[in-house]
Write an enzyme that holds these catalytic residues in place. Sequence first.
Site, PDB file in Angstrom:
ATOM      1  N   GLU A   1      -3.672  -1.615   3.879  1.00  0.00           N
ATOM      2  CA  GLU A   1      -2.689  -0.756   2.694  1.00  0.00           C
ATOM      3  C   GLU A   1      -1.845   0.293   3.505  1.00  0.00           C
ATOM      4  O   GLU A   1      -2.160   0.697   4.282  1.00  0.00           O
ATOM      5  CB  GLU A   1      -3.091  -0.397   1.717  1.00  0.00           C
ATOM      6  CG  GLU A   1      -1.468   0.434   1.236  1.00  0.00           C
ATOM      7  CD  GLU A   1      -2.192   0.751  -0.208  1.00  0.00           C
ATOM      8  OE1 GLU A   1      -3.265   1.673  -0.197  1.00  0.00           O
ATOM      9  OE2 GLU A   1      -0.720   1.048  -1.632  1.00  0.00           O
TER      10      GLU A   1
ATOM     11  N   HIS B   1       1.100   2.313   3.389  1.00  0.00           N
ATOM     12  CA  HIS B   1       1.084   2.761   1.844  1.00  0.00           C
ATOM     13  C   HIS B   1       2.159   4.294   2.761  1.00  0.00           C
ATOM     14  O   HIS B   1       1.879   4.722   4.022  1.00  0.00           O
ATOM     15  CB  HIS B   1       0.019   3.472   1.874  1.00  0.00           C
ATOM     16  CG  HIS B   1       0.071   4.851   1.138  1.00  0.00           C
ATOM     17  ND1 HIS B   1       1.131   5.362   0.395  1.00  0.00           N
ATOM     18  CD2 HIS B   1       0.089   3.991  -0.531  1.00  0.00           C
ATOM     19  CE1 HIS B   1       0.973   6.160  -0.975  1.00  0.00           C
ATOM     20  NE2 HIS B   1       0.540   5.174  -1.865  1.00  0.00           N
TER      21      HIS B   1
ATOM     22  N   ASP C   1       3.055  -0.976   1.097  1.00  0.00           N
ATOM     23  CA  ASP C   1       3.434  -1.088  -0.707  1.00  0.00           C
ATOM     24  C   ASP C   1       4.722  -0.647  -0.536  1.00  0.00           C
ATOM     25  O   ASP C   1       5.283   0.244   0.068  1.00  0.00           O
ATOM     26  CB  ASP C   1       2.507  -0.070  -0.664  1.00  0.00           C
ATOM     27  CG  ASP C   1       2.393   1.081  -1.635  1.00  0.00           C
ATOM     28  OD1 ASP C   1       1.723   1.601  -2.608  1.00  0.00           O
ATOM     29  OD2 ASP C   1       3.372   2.055  -2.332  1.00  0.00           O
TER      30      ASP C   1
END
Lengths: 158, 377
Positions: B143, B145, B175
């Site tokens: 991810e 992020h 994300d």
Amino acid sequence: MFDNFLIRKDSLKNDVDAKGAVVGFQFAARNANYRGVYLSLHNGYYIRVDGVEYPREFQTFEINGRAPRDFTQIAKCVWEHWDFDDEGIVHVRKPGGLASGEHTIDFQQSVLAAYGYLPTDEEWVKNPPVPGSGAGSDKTKNIVTYHLTLNESEAGRV
Amino acid sequence: MSKIKRGVSLYSYQQAQFFKQLDLEGQIREVGTNLFGADGIELLDEQALRKYPHPDPEFFDAWYSWMDKYHTTPVTMDVFGDVLQFRDHVQSYHENAERLMSDIRLAKKMGFKNVRTLATCPVEVMILALPVAEECDIRLGKEIHAPIPLNGQYVNEIVDYVQKTGTRHLGIVPDWGIFAFRPSEVTLDWYMRHGAKEETCRLVAELCMENHTGKGNALKDIDLSKYTAGNVESSFFRYLKTHDTTDDLRPAFDLMISLVKDNVKDYTEIDFEVMAQALLLSRAKAEDLRELMPYIVSIHGKFYNMSEIPSRPGQYQDISMDYEGPIRFLKEIGYEGYINSEYEGQRRFQDRTEEYLISEVDQVRKHQEMLKRLLEV
């Protein structure tokens, strides 16, 4: 997160042992996160009731259909999972229990779950943080205050 | 017509699950029946599954029957890897990878195509687990992020490894929070209810907007590219309490503190936290996605608050982040994977009483309205 909903409102009860003596009190708590965790990561609570603090040594935790365990035992439950959906019961030793009526409870949960490796890891293995310092509570950083009335309709069991 | 597909991360329904308003089947039903054709299911193993890591055998039959019944399909399983699980020592990379491999096998058993690790999962751990991902034909995505940027070390080391080995089972899960350019209004409202000054909220929004529109550059030199938002927040909180932090974080923290001290009358500690929201932004640009296309496993459609667009009834937006630009760009470069709604605003209402809790179901429906509209343009 879930700040005002971590303790179930009608769950504050006195605890009675097998001989009928009131030995403490209990309440039901949820995981202060959006997920469950391995139970071992659960590091205890900051609990202050009406101004009196009850440190981790006075607390046990009941989950997964097992008898209440203290946090030294909980730390060893490295393969047991506390699912997100499940409520656990926090028991606090206090001979005589709590008086009737409303109580003010300051509350913070400490769970040593985080996002990956952190500078505090080695320290937390040696000296797990004392609940209430904010350590291990990144999803609910502030101590939350609840006003709960003692539920006397049924006694809790230990 | 775009080939980009729509889905939902069941993370979005965490509150409905907490209050037992929607169980797992209910969440899947909502996705399959009320979101105008969305069909992708993403979930967090430790949120969605009972008896993780070993759900009952019957569970898997129920799971597949729900996929059939609601015309949905498993896309991505999000996994964790708490390094203090054993408590008597910090997990080695090998131990951490064991957990990841077990999660990959679980994802395979549930028919998922991808597994998302946390941004902070070391690439070494992902590489240790890669043979199992390849065996299961699961794409493993890290991810990305906020405040991590698209052009920093975390992305580069994945791209380098894929280029070196040619594996198609390693990549990234961007994300949408990386396209946020200001704190959400619901975040600032939360802080005001907790005693932050309106002036600080105005100031942080202004600082972020000036950086976004190019009028200012106070945030330009701040690089928190190796930290997750959660870790920046908890480190800042700890810094305020103990004055202790790492050398790379201290200058950014000090800047936020001095902005409050110099500009806000009668400030308190919480005003510092409000200013620190400016540190949680990646300020990524859509163009940064171009070269990363081959490595995108799927995308989190993170959002904080959907509100109606003024004078466009029934059409919604999130005022804190850019959706139009990156979606236009993803269509242009031919992305064909999923964008999965990931609602994260619910916690900003949970300090209040029950009647003020927000409906996640409603927020996700509004987000899907926006996605569908922008994808069909």
